[in-house]
Design an enzyme around this catalytic site. Structure first.
Site, mmCIF file in Angstrom:
data_model
loop_
_atom_site.group_PDB
_atom_site.id
_atom_site.type_symbol
_atom_site.label_atom_id
_atom_site.label_comp_id
_atom_site.label_asym_id
_atom_site.label_seq_id
_atom_site.Cartn_x
_atom_site.Cartn_y
_atom_site.Cartn_z
ATOM 1 N N TRP A 167 1.662 1.627 -3.401
ATOM 2 C CA TRP A 167 0.624 2.459 -4.300
ATOM 3 C C TRP A 167 0.884 4.131 -4.068
ATOM 4 O O TRP A 167 0.588 5.083 -4.956
ATOM 5 C CB TRP A 167 -0.856 2.251 -3.695
ATOM 6 C CG TRP A 167 -1.407 1.080 -4.215
ATOM 7 C CD1 TRP A 167 -1.244 -0.235 -4.069
ATOM 8 C CD2 TRP A 167 -1.932 0.913 -5.819
ATOM 9 N NE1 TRP A 167 -1.781 -1.257 -4.798
ATOM 10 C CE2 TRP A 167 -2.250 -0.377 -6.062
ATOM 11 C CE3 TRP A 167 -2.176 2.048 -6.612
ATOM 12 C CZ2 TRP A 167 -2.745 -0.694 -7.396
ATOM 13 C CZ3 TRP A 167 -2.817 1.611 -7.831
ATOM 14 C CH2 TRP A 167 -3.003 0.304 -8.104
ATOM 15 N N TRP A 212 -16.355 11.836 -11.274
ATOM 16 C CA TRP A 212 -15.386 11.534 -9.836
ATOM 17 C C TRP A 212 -14.674 12.669 -9.637
ATOM 18 O O TRP A 212 -14.388 12.806 -8.569
ATOM 19 C CB TRP A 212 -14.512 10.497 -10.663
ATOM 20 C CG TRP A 212 -13.523 10.964 -11.969
ATOM 21 C CD1 TRP A 212 -13.920 10.852 -13.256
ATOM 22 C CD2 TRP A 212 -12.354 11.747 -11.735
ATOM 23 N NE1 TRP A 212 -12.711 11.367 -13.761
ATOM 24 C CE2 TRP A 212 -11.764 11.831 -12.914
ATOM 25 C CE3 TRP A 212 -11.548 12.045 -10.690
ATOM 26 C CZ2 TRP A 212 -10.282 12.628 -13.348
ATOM 27 C CZ3 TRP A 212 -10.408 12.789 -11.000
ATOM 28 C CH2 TRP A 212 -9.786 13.123 -12.183
ATOM 29 N N GLU A 268 0.704 -1.184 0.023
ATOM 30 C CA GLU A 268 0.051 -0.067 0.109
ATOM 31 C C GLU A 268 0.726 1.292 -0.171
ATOM 32 O O GLU A 268 0.500 2.178 -0.683
ATOM 33 C CB GLU A 268 -1.017 -0.051 1.222
ATOM 34 C CG GLU A 268 -1.841 -1.098 1.457
ATOM 35 C CD GLU A 268 -2.860 -1.517 0.050
ATOM 36 O OE1 GLU A 268 -3.251 -0.290 -0.558
ATOM 37 O OE2 GLU A 268 -2.709 -2.317 -0.624
ATOM 38 N N TRP A 291 -9.109 8.149 -7.034
ATOM 39 C CA TRP A 291 -10.479 8.251 -7.762
ATOM 40 C C TRP A 291 -10.470 7.847 -9.244
ATOM 41 O O TRP A 291 -11.278 7.341 -9.676
ATOM 42 C CB TRP A 291 -10.844 9.738 -7.644
ATOM 43 C CG TRP A 291 -11.605 10.265 -6.428
ATOM 44 C CD1 TRP A 291 -11.320 10.604 -5.221
ATOM 45 C CD2 TRP A 291 -13.037 9.839 -6.060
ATOM 46 N NE1 TRP A 291 -12.167 10.883 -4.300
ATOM 47 C CE2 TRP A 291 -13.326 10.373 -4.849
ATOM 48 C CE3 TRP A 291 -14.222 9.490 -6.861
ATOM 49 C CZ2 TRP A 291 -14.493 10.268 -4.373
ATOM 50 C CZ3 TRP A 291 -15.123 9.157 -6.360
ATOM 51 C CH2 TRP A 291 -15.448 9.682 -4.882
ATOM 52 N N ASN A 318 -10.349 2.378 4.019
ATOM 53 C CA ASN A 318 -10.002 2.373 2.640
ATOM 54 C C ASN A 318 -11.071 1.452 1.955
ATOM 55 O O ASN A 318 -11.472 1.912 0.720
ATOM 56 C CB ASN A 318 -8.647 1.943 2.385
ATOM 57 C CG ASN A 318 -8.488 1.666 0.979
ATOM 58 O OD1 ASN A 318 -8.278 0.807 0.365
ATOM 59 N ND2 ASN A 318 -8.339 3.029 0.282
#
Length: 474
Positions: free
Chosen positions: A285, A366, A282, A389, A348
């Site tokens: 990311w 979005w 993560e 997003w 999350n």
DNA sequence: TGCAATTTCGC
DNA sequence: CGAAATTGC
């Protein structure tokens, strides 16, 4: 400069790196000051006119408290923190003149916006003969240093992560520098923290934030220690259950640089080795989103897949307001929005559910959701927020395909089967496990579902199909 | 890091 | 016949 009679004075220019641990610029400034028997001052300049986008409300609250904590942390090292507001070039030049500063040091910014600030700062400092030394950085690996075999930046997360985790061992974190001995830096005038007006006043909506968070490096360290002692090894199996305290809650601390990702990586690997990888993925990311933002500076507003600029988004402010306020009638969606509103943070798994609901069930842009979270999240990050997003919306570089539509009821059944999370944030909803008799008396206050998910899903898939030329009609 | 319809598996 | 794998949106 060597002919100057003034004692050596280094200035550390802080932005999204509000810490003293693993801080390359601060470490180097203190080393230089020691070498020249001089002093170090730190400066934070709030130049909102220059910012690529104004900071959101929750972030402003966080920044206030983070700066307060930082001033204490720096004080312990013998480094005063000066606060300034207004035009970056003017303010920086003024600080350098007032303090007879010989060198300005900063951790190199990791967003296009921060790099532009560095260019502006160089311009302002050049006539003063004062260099800007930018090094270190706020990522594990510099955003232009991870490339595919053919020398291109990665656009897909998995190979990016493979390259990062296997071929780019992040640099070892630096210890917090030793405090400077007694002495004072040349005085530089500054503003009080209160005068930056970062806190909400009328009304003060920050009560829930105060209860939920301890901004600043000490708070970051506390979160990190708790996570390292507790759930990091169970992260892979537990992280998707929002009622469980199984996530690190480090995101706002990383956002403001109160904890460096290198320190985080190092601590997780040292204590847990390979068991820490599901969590570190993560953090990967976060790196990936920053690398993407470098390739696409307009990522916050422009879909990375160009065909999505033609997507037939709806335009309904009333429905958007229901989504924002947590009044959709889907308890898992509303619970997430209320957790966000009250604490400045959302689990999350629930972020994915509410985002999918906005984009696919409501067919609202979005970018609206991105702006809402930019304003309300304490961890609102210029790279992660748009990147995530776009991922959910299916228009990102390496996105979930648009036809992946989350079913809010199924997601709730899978990840909050006892309804604990939903009831915690939406007590008036009749979530699974509720005493139905007790719920009946209050149910009137909770809205009916604002749409039929099955029909909404069909509508979303039809909207997607409209993007692609129909092969039969060509 | 999706869901649902369909097919295949395993008893 | 239910579970598990597969497939298409």
């Amino acid at each position: 400069m060597s002919t100057s009679l003034a004692p050596y004075h280094a200035l550390v220019w802080l932005r999204d790196d509000l810490r003293t641990d693993d801080h390359p610029a601060l470490t180097e400034a203190i080393r230089l000051a020691r070498q020249h028997n001089g002093r170090v001052t730190a400066v934070y300049i709030l130049d909102e006119a220059l910012w690529s986008r104004p900071l959101g409300g929750a972030s402003r609250w966080w920044l206030h408290h983070s700066l307060a904590a930082l001033a204490d942390d720096l004080q312990r090292l013998g480094v005063p923190l000066v606060l300034r507001q207004g035009d970056l070039r003017q303010q920086l030049a003024d600080v350098v003149r007032q303090g007879s500063v010989q060198a300005v040091l900063c951790n190199r910014g990791q967003t296009p916006f921060l790099r532009r600030c560095e260019a502006a700062a160089r311009e302002a400092l050049e006539p003063l003969g004062c260099p800007l030394l930018a090094g270190g950085g706020e990522l594990m690996v510099e955003p232009d240093k991870i490339l595919t075999g053919s020398g291109q930046p990665y656009r897909v997360f998995t190979p990016f992560w493979k390259a990062l985790s296997q071929h780019h061992q992040p640099k070892a974190p630096l210890p917090e520098p030793e405090a400077l001995g007694p002495g004072v830096a040349p005085v530089i005038s500054g503003l009080t923290l209160a005068s930056l007006a970062l806190l909400p006043s009328t009304p003060d909506w920050a009560g829930g934030l105060r209860k939920s968070w301890q901004p600043g490096q000490a708070g970051a360290r506390r979160c990190l220690d708790a996570f390292l002692q507790g759930s990091v090894a169970r992260y892979g199996s537990q992280r998707d259950f929002p009622a469980q305290p199984a996530t690190s809650r480090l995101s706002p601390h990383l956002r403001f640089g109160e904890l460096s990702p290198r320190r985080l990586w190092d601590a997780v690997i040292a204590l847990h080795g390979a068991d820490g990888m599901p969590f570190l993925r993560e953090v990967g990311w976060r790196e990936f989103n920053h690398h993407l933002l470098f390739q696409w500076p307009e990522m916050a507003t422009v879909p990375l897949k160009p065909e999505f600029t033609r997507f037939p988004w709806r335009d309904d402010q009333r429905e958007f307001q229901r989504w924002c306020r947590g009044l959709t009638g889907f308890p898992i969606v509303d619970a997430g929005q209320r957790e966000l509103w009250q604490t400045g943070w959302m689990h999350n798994r629930v972020r994915m559910i509410v985002a999918s609901f906005l984009v696919k069930d409501l067919l609202l842009p979005w970018q609206w959701g991105e702006e809402w979270m930019w304003d309300t999240l304490v961890d609102a990050c210029p790279a992660n927020n748009p990147g995530n997003w776009q991922w959910v919306s299916g228009c990102g570089a390496d996105a979930a395909p648009y036809f992946r539509v989350f079913n809010p009821s199924l997601q709730a059944a899978k990840f909050d089967s006892d309804g604990l999370y939903q009831r915690r944030w939406v007590p008036e909803s009749a979530a699974p496990g509720d005493d139905l008799f007790a719920a009946a008396s209050t149910r009137r206050r909770y809205p009916l579902p604002m749409l039929d998910h099955g029909a909404a899903r069909d509508r979303a898939l039809a909207a997607l199909a409209s993007l692609k030329p129909d092969p039969d009609t060509v």
